[in-house]
Enzyme design. Structure first.
Site, PDB file in Angstrom:
ATOM      1  N   ALA A  89       0.840  -1.204   0.000  1.00 39.34           N
ATOM      2  CA  ALA A  89       0.000   0.000   0.000  1.00 39.34           C
ATOM      3  C   ALA A  89       0.872   1.250   0.000  1.00 39.34           C
ATOM      4  CB  ALA A  89      -0.938  -0.001   1.204  1.00 39.34           C
ATOM      5  N   ASP A  90       1.928   1.250   0.793  1.00 39.85           N
ATOM      6  CA  ASP A  90       2.878   2.363   0.793  1.00 39.85           C
ATOM      7  C   ASP A  90       3.535   2.522  -0.572  1.00 39.85           C
ATOM      8  OD1 ASP A  90       2.801   3.589   3.306  1.00 39.85           O
ATOM      9  OD2 ASP A  90       4.013   2.027   4.214  1.00 39.85           O
ATOM     10  N   LEU A  91       4.033   1.416  -1.122  1.00 43.21           N
ATOM     11  CA  LEU A  91       4.782   1.486  -2.373  1.00 43.21           C
ATOM     12  C   LEU A  91       3.902   1.929  -3.535  1.00 43.21           C
ATOM     13  CD1 LEU A  91       6.913  -1.756  -1.936  1.00 43.21           C
ATOM     14  CD2 LEU A  91       7.711   0.598  -1.760  1.00 43.21           C
TER      15      LEU A  91
END
Length: 406
Positions: A178-180
């Site tokens: 999700a961050d990436l």
């Protein structure tokens, strides 16, 4: 010159999504000024072990987590809680095209560093805010973490072994997807905003949320639910409609076999010395194999354990059966294709001597990406940035250090 060599980015973000975004821009040529807390820096500087080792094999202060997302940047330390620190940021904003931050909603407003405040001094500023849940909605003020968002956004509901199988339970991804993905989406949004600004002179606010990104990247899974109202479920490493289409154990590791038709299945079992399975009326066609998977798969697993991973890959490639290894990271970087694409690179570093990094996957013929500098040490460029952009002399810079502003 990189494609973005005319762009300057002021990066107030920490941890992963924001720094991943700014590193993408830096690889494309943008100048990125990374703003960090004096004496502490980005949280990920301390996320270890593992830490990068020096030439003598001793740990440096550089965590492997930090260095994977902060190359091609200059580091300045600024105390945002002090008015003098806030003024330094405002002066740097005037010299920048883009600002990236991932503070909680409204946190920067108390310092006068929110979009509404900064657009007053720089109307064409592109301001990208990355949060867990966005600037609006009932969850806007909640802290957002990748792991939580993988669960909330549906990813873990379709990842992991199916119910009823050993170990069947929801599973997160092995990296913070999700961050990436939010970092990647933010990169695209910023580039679009730069084009819009160049055409119209207008800046804008970009509101990126981890939850929004996670739901969007569910792609066909989300589309299937919206179209049918049927809730997708976990299938682990198998396919609900094709058998065998899954991972298999070998004598020395794991491989993937993706049999797409009955002919490929016949070649698969023939290579394994189990030709009779293709003639068995329960397994001769894919719908039958799907129906009888619980009987067939154990027989195939017993077959695949008789050869090594390399032997299976070679034989199945020769017979046109889609397959591939499940490599650990040592095997990844030993792979001939990975080596041919030069995905592992080395750059000089102040404390490590030589630092190994993963190359950018972006390949451009006219404006190729370039790894110009290693990830910076904490505050490595503070004084030179203050001299370069704020035109401060040595005594003024010394005073800022003395008073804990930088």
């Amino acid at each position: 010159m990189g494609a973005l060599s005319h762009i300057r980015v002021l990066d107030l973000s920490r941890v992963l999504a924001g720094p991943w975004c700014s590193q993408n821009l830096a690889d494309l040529g943008a100048e990125v000024i990374k703003v960090e807390r004096p004496g502490v820096g980005d949280d990920t500087r301390h996320w270890g072990p593992p830490f990068v080792k020096d030439a003598q094999g001793q740990d440096t202060a550089e965590s492997t987590y930090f260095v994977c997302i902060n190359r091609n940047k200059r580091s300045i330390t600024v105390n945002l809680s002090k008015p003098e620190g806030q003024e330094i940021i405002r002066q740097l904003v005037l010299e920048s095209d883009v600002l990236i931050e991932n503070y909680k909603v409204d946190d920067l407003a108390k310092y006068g560093l929110d979009y509404a405040s900064l657009r007053q001094i720089k109307p064409n500023l592109i301001y990208c805010s990355i949060t867990g849940f966005g600037q609006t909605g009932p969850y806007a003020h909640r802290p957002g973490y990748d792991y939580i968002v993988q669960g909330m956004g549906g990813f873990m509901s379709v990842t992991g072994e199916a119910d009823g199988f050993p170990g069947g339970s929801p599973q997160k991804a092995g990296v913070a997807i999700a961050d990436l993905f939010t970092g990647m989406y933010a990169s695209s949004a910023i580039l679009a905003a730069v084009i819009h600004r160049d055409r119209t002179g207008e800046g804008q606010m970009i509101d990126m949320a981890l939850l929004d990104t996670q739901v969007a990247m569910m792609a066909n899974v989300a589309s299937a639910y919206l179209s049918t109202n049927e809730v997708p479920r976990r299938w682990g490493n198998t396919s609900p409609i094709v058998v065998p289409y899954q991972t298999f154990p070998t004598s020395d590791g794991w491989m993937i076999v993706a049999v797409g038709n009955d002919s490929q299945f016949r070649h698969f079992v023939k290579v394994g010395g189990e030709d009779h399975l293709a003639d068995n009326p329960r397994f001769s066609e894919n719908p039958l194999r799907v129906q009888h998977r619980t009987e067939l798969v154990p027989l195939l697993e017993a077959m695949t354990r008789k050869k090594t991973k390399a032997q299976w890959i070679s034989l199945l490639d020769e017979h046109g059966v889609p397959c591939g290894p499940i490599n650990n990271m040592k095997e990844v970087f030993a792979n001939e294709q990975v080596q041919a694409r030069k995905l592992a690179i080395s750059v000089p570093h102040d404390t490590a001597g030589t630092m190994k990094l993963v190359a950018s996957p972006i390949r451009m013929s006219a404006t190729p990406t370039e790894i110009r500098t290693a990830p910076p040490t904490l505050g490595q460029h503070t004084d030179e940035i203050l001299r370069e952009y704020l035109k401060l002399d040595s005594s003024a810079i010394e005073a800022l250090h003395k008073h804990g502003v930088v």
